[in-house]
Design an enzyme around this catalytic site. Structure first.
Site, PDB file in Angstrom:
ATOM      1  N   ASN A   1       0.859  -1.190   0.000  1.00  0.00           N
ATOM      2  CA  ASN A   1       0.000   0.000   0.000  1.00  0.00           C
ATOM      3  C   ASN A   1       0.892   1.235   0.000  1.00  0.00           C
ATOM      4  O   ASN A   1       2.120   1.111   0.048  1.00  0.00           O
ATOM      5  CB  ASN A   1      -0.952  -0.033   1.204  1.00  0.00           C
ATOM      6  CG  ASN A   1      -0.176  -0.105   2.502  1.00  0.00           C
ATOM      7  OD1 ASN A   1       0.539   0.817   2.870  1.00  0.00           O
ATOM      8  ND2 ASN A   1      -0.283  -1.238   3.187  1.00  0.00           N
TER       9      ASN A   1
ATOM     10  N   ASP B   1      -3.094  -6.526   4.557  1.00  0.00           N
ATOM     11  CA  ASP B   1      -4.032  -7.449   5.218  1.00  0.00           C
ATOM     12  C   ASP B   1      -3.979  -8.880   4.684  1.00  0.00           C
ATOM     13  O   ASP B   1      -4.366  -9.812   5.365  1.00  0.00           O
ATOM     14  CB  ASP B   1      -5.468  -6.916   5.082  1.00  0.00           C
ATOM     15  CG  ASP B   1      -5.742  -5.853   6.131  1.00  0.00           C
ATOM     16  OD1 ASP B   1      -5.097  -5.890   7.186  1.00  0.00           O
ATOM     17  OD2 ASP B   1      -6.600  -4.972   5.887  1.00  0.00           O
TER      18      ASP B   1
ATOM     19  N   LYS C   1      10.867 -16.002 -11.070  1.00  0.00           N
ATOM     20  CA  LYS C   1       9.961 -14.984 -11.608  1.00  0.00           C
ATOM     21  C   LYS C   1       8.866 -15.643 -12.450  1.00  0.00           C
ATOM     22  O   LYS C   1       9.175 -16.460 -13.331  1.00  0.00           O
ATOM     23  CB  LYS C   1      10.763 -13.995 -12.453  1.00  0.00           C
ATOM     24  CG  LYS C   1       9.960 -12.804 -12.858  1.00  0.00           C
ATOM     25  CD  LYS C   1      10.763 -11.857 -13.709  1.00  0.00           C
ATOM     26  CE  LYS C   1       9.833 -10.869 -14.369  1.00  0.00           C
ATOM     27  NZ  LYS C   1      10.329 -10.389 -15.629  1.00  0.00           N
TER      28      LYS C   1
ATOM     29  N   PHE D   1      -3.809   2.364  15.246  1.00  0.00           N
ATOM     30  CA  PHE D   1      -4.251   3.421  14.325  1.00  0.00           C
ATOM     31  C   PHE D   1      -5.191   2.795  13.309  1.00  0.00           C
ATOM     32  O   PHE D   1      -4.987   1.643  12.911  1.00  0.00           O
ATOM     33  CB  PHE D   1      -3.046   4.040  13.608  1.00  0.00           C
ATOM     34  CG  PHE D   1      -2.202   4.874  14.530  1.00  0.00           C
ATOM     35  CD1 PHE D   1      -2.369   6.251  14.604  1.00  0.00           C
ATOM     36  CD2 PHE D   1      -1.277   4.265  15.367  1.00  0.00           C
ATOM     37  CE1 PHE D   1      -1.609   7.010  15.488  1.00  0.00           C
ATOM     38  CE2 PHE D   1      -0.518   5.014  16.260  1.00  0.00           C
ATOM     39  CZ  PHE D   1      -0.683   6.399  16.319  1.00  0.00           C
TER      40      PHE D   1
ATOM     41  N   LYS E   1     -12.190  -2.413  17.060  1.00  0.00           N
ATOM     42  CA  LYS E   1     -10.783  -2.831  16.915  1.00  0.00           C
ATOM     43  C   LYS E   1     -10.061  -2.723  18.252  1.00  0.00           C
ATOM     44  O   LYS E   1      -9.260  -3.588  18.611  1.00  0.00           O
ATOM     45  CB  LYS E   1     -10.070  -1.959  15.879  1.00  0.00           C
ATOM     46  CG  LYS E   1     -10.451  -2.317  14.470  1.00  0.00           C
ATOM     47  CD  LYS E   1      -9.798  -1.425  13.438  1.00  0.00           C
ATOM     48  CE  LYS E   1     -10.487  -1.634  12.092  1.00  0.00           C
ATOM     49  NZ  LYS E   1      -9.997  -0.756  11.050  1.00  0.00           N
TER      50      LYS E   1
HETATM   51  N1  CTP Z   1      -2.663  -4.169  12.226  1.00  0.00           N
HETATM   52  C1  CTP Z   1      -1.783  -5.167  12.566  1.00  0.00           C
HETATM   53  N2  CTP Z   1      -1.710  -6.312  11.818  1.00  0.00           N
HETATM   54  C2  CTP Z   1      -2.503  -6.476  10.745  1.00  0.00           C
HETATM   55  C3  CTP Z   1      -3.407  -5.465  10.381  1.00  0.00           C
HETATM   56  C4  CTP Z   1      -3.473  -4.314  11.150  1.00  0.00           C
HETATM   57  O1  CTP Z   1      -1.066  -5.025  13.554  1.00  0.00           O
HETATM   58  N3  CTP Z   1      -2.414  -7.576  10.022  1.00  0.00           N
HETATM   59  C5  CTP Z   1      -2.736  -2.955  13.066  1.00  0.00           C
HETATM   60  C6  CTP Z   1      -2.435  -1.673  12.328  1.00  0.00           C
HETATM   61  O2  CTP Z   1      -1.063  -1.353  12.352  1.00  0.00           O
HETATM   62  C7  CTP Z   1      -3.267  -0.652  13.077  1.00  0.00           C
HETATM   63  C8  CTP Z   1      -4.453  -1.456  13.612  1.00  0.00           C
HETATM   64  O3  CTP Z   1      -4.047  -2.830  13.546  1.00  0.00           O
HETATM   65  O4  CTP Z   1      -2.590  -0.119  14.184  1.00  0.00           O
HETATM   66  C9  CTP Z   1      -5.703  -1.280  12.830  1.00  0.00           C
HETATM   67  O5  CTP Z   1      -5.425  -1.527  11.471  1.00  0.00           O
HETATM   68  P1  CTP Z   1      -6.587  -1.644  10.387  1.00  0.00           P
HETATM   69  O6  CTP Z   1      -6.011  -1.985   9.061  1.00  0.00           O
HETATM   70  O7  CTP Z   1      -7.447  -0.433  10.486  1.00  0.00           O
HETATM   71  O8  CTP Z   1      -7.425  -2.843  11.011  1.00  0.00           O
HETATM   72  P2  CTP Z   1      -7.761  -4.255  10.521  1.00  0.00           P
HETATM   73  O9  CTP Z   1      -7.808  -5.097  11.749  1.00  0.00           O
HETATM   74  O10 CTP Z   1      -6.839  -4.695   9.426  1.00  0.00           O
HETATM   75  O11 CTP Z   1      -9.237  -4.066   9.985  1.00  0.00           O
HETATM   76  P3  CTP Z   1      -9.795  -3.543   8.552  1.00  0.00           P
HETATM   77  O12 CTP Z   1      -8.632  -3.493   7.599  1.00  0.00           O
HETATM   78  O13 CTP Z   1     -10.806  -4.561   8.203  1.00  0.00           O
HETATM   79  O14 CTP Z   1     -10.419  -2.214   8.823  1.00  0.00           O
END
Ligand code: CTP
Length: 400
Positions: free
Chosen positions: A206, A275, A285, A319, A333
């Site tokens: 990302n 995610d 490759k 965050f 969360k």
């Molecule tokens: N986070 C993490 N590990 C992951 C995904 C997220 O530690 N695999 C942490 C991020 O660094 C952030 C928090 O969880 O501090 C919330 O991240 P976010 O992406 O908003 O939450 P998700 O649990 O991934 O939920 P969604 O993407 O469905 O909103």
């Protein structure tokens, strides 16, 4: 923001690095600080009072011959912080022994404001046992010693002894003028994006820049804490004086966070963790074919949730970026990951200079933060977290 209206007195001693003070003055003035300079007689061999007073817009001082016999007292009273840069071993030793034989050293002893010195000398001179003792003595007396840099010295030697980078000196000045809310605390800050590979050259990720994570690290440093940065892919330069680790994938980030977690007091999990990852990754490759390529994705480990499970006395701050139901989603969360606080940002401010976020805590507090820069936003977040969790005696009793 941090130095606006602050009065900085810079003492300059007779070292070759003193030419760098010109750049430092420009930097401080640009940030809205007021700067005055006071020189030792030998500094006059290295810098020009005309240049100093032109850059600072204020008279430069090096002797009492201004028909103002109390100028050392006036300068000491005028400033909010007194920095000596560069500080030669001669001046360091005079200060450690209480010698006030010129305007700079006399002003030093007349001054009860935060005091800092940035030593600069040949590495052998700086590591001399007497000089080390003198530096220790000054440190014990409450003087902040700004670590000198390593590199090619003016004498041609390579080693430690270069005057610290002017940006680091500026950061130390901010620290000297900021309440030390995080003093003695080690804080893990993750930043940037992780990558999940399909093959050795292709990945999903990302666009997180790491700017907010770096701003959080600086804010912790300004408030006396020791930040440890774990960075994925970032688009900002992390100053070399920060303790930093780099990772590529979410698995690496997880491993490092679990390793560091027991030794830290707080975590700001600002990394944008990808995610999903590929179910299958290819060693070589992947070659292009005419048919559709079907790939399957598995969820990556939830690092924050893993830390939440292992939480002892650490503060955990997450965050989240949300497009709708900001507070509701963020609170879910917070609960799911066993956090102490979460900062939720509306998706529309992503990539903008201004900062907007809502800090939500485990005990139901809600603080809105709107600032014109990420640096200010990060500072307010770390300040409020410290005030809520570390300065409130009620909190310890109620929630720990
Ligand atoms: N986070 C993490 N590990 C992951 C995904 C997220 O530690 N695999 C942490 C991020 O660094 C952030 C928090 O969880 O501090 C919330 O991240 P976010 O992406 O908003 O939450 P998700 O649990 O991934 O939920 P969604 O993407 O469905 O909103």
């Amino acid at each position: 923001m941090f130095l606006k209206g602050k009065r900085i007195l810079i003492g300059i001693t007779g070292g070759i690095a003193s030419y760098k003070v010109y750049e430092l003055i420009r930097l401080l003035i640009k940030e809205g600080a007021e700067v005055k300079t006071v020189l030792t007689p030998s500094a006059l061999n290295f810098v020009s009072p005309t240049v100093l007073s032109t850059l600072s817009g204020k008279e430069s001082y090096w002797d009492w011959n201004y028909r103002r016999p109390l100028i050392h007292i006036d300068l000491a009273k005028w400033c909010d912080a007194f920095l000596i840069a560069p500080a030669t071993v001669n001046t360091i030793s005079k200060l450690a022994c209480g010698i006030a034989d010129n305007l700079l050293t006399a002003t030093w002893f007349a001054c009860h404001k935060p005091k800092l010195i940035a030593p600069a000398a040949n590495s052998v001179m700086l590591s001399d046992s007497i000089i080390c003792e003198n530096l220790k003595r000054l440190k014990k007396a409450g003087v902040e010693i700004i670590p000198s840099d390593e590199g090619l010295l003016a004498c041609g030697d390579v080693g430690e002894g270069k005057l610290a980078n002017v940006n680091l000196i500026r950061d130390y000045l901010v620290k000297a003028l900021t309440p030390q809310r995080w003093k003695g605390k080690t804080v893990l800050i993750t930043l940037g994006s992780t990558k999940e590979y399909l093959d050795p050259v292709r990945f999903i990720s990302n666009s997180s820049s790491g700017k907010m994570g770096l701003a959080l690290a600086k804010a912790i440093f300004y408030q006396g804490g020791e930040p440890i940065l774990v960075a994925g892919d970032i688009k900002v330069d992390i100053p070399h004086w920060f303790r930093k680790f780099t990772v590529d994938t979410s698995e690496e980030l997880l491993k490092l966070c679990l390793e560091l977690f027991p030794s830290v007091d707080a975590v700001f999990m600002n990394a944008a963790v990808t995610d999903y990852r590929f179910k299958e990754t290819f060693r070589g490759k992947l070659k292009k074919k005419e048919q559709t390529l079907k790939v399957e994705l598995d969820p990556t480990p939830d690092i924050l949730k893993e830390l939440g499970k292992r939480k002892d006395n650490q503060l955990l701050v997450g965050f989240a970026v949300e497009t709708e139901n900001l507070i509701e989603n963020a609170l879910q969360k917070l609960k799911r990951k066993n956090l102490d606080a979460i900062v939720v940002n509306p998706a529309e401010v992503m990539g903008k200079d201004r900062y907007e976020g809502i800090l939500l805590t485990k005990d139901g507090r809600k603080e809105e933060i709107k600032t014109s820069t990420k640096e200010e936003g990060a500072f307010l977040i770390t300040k409020k977290v410290a005030q809520i969790f570390m300065e409130d005696p009620q909190w310890e009793r109620k929630y720990r």
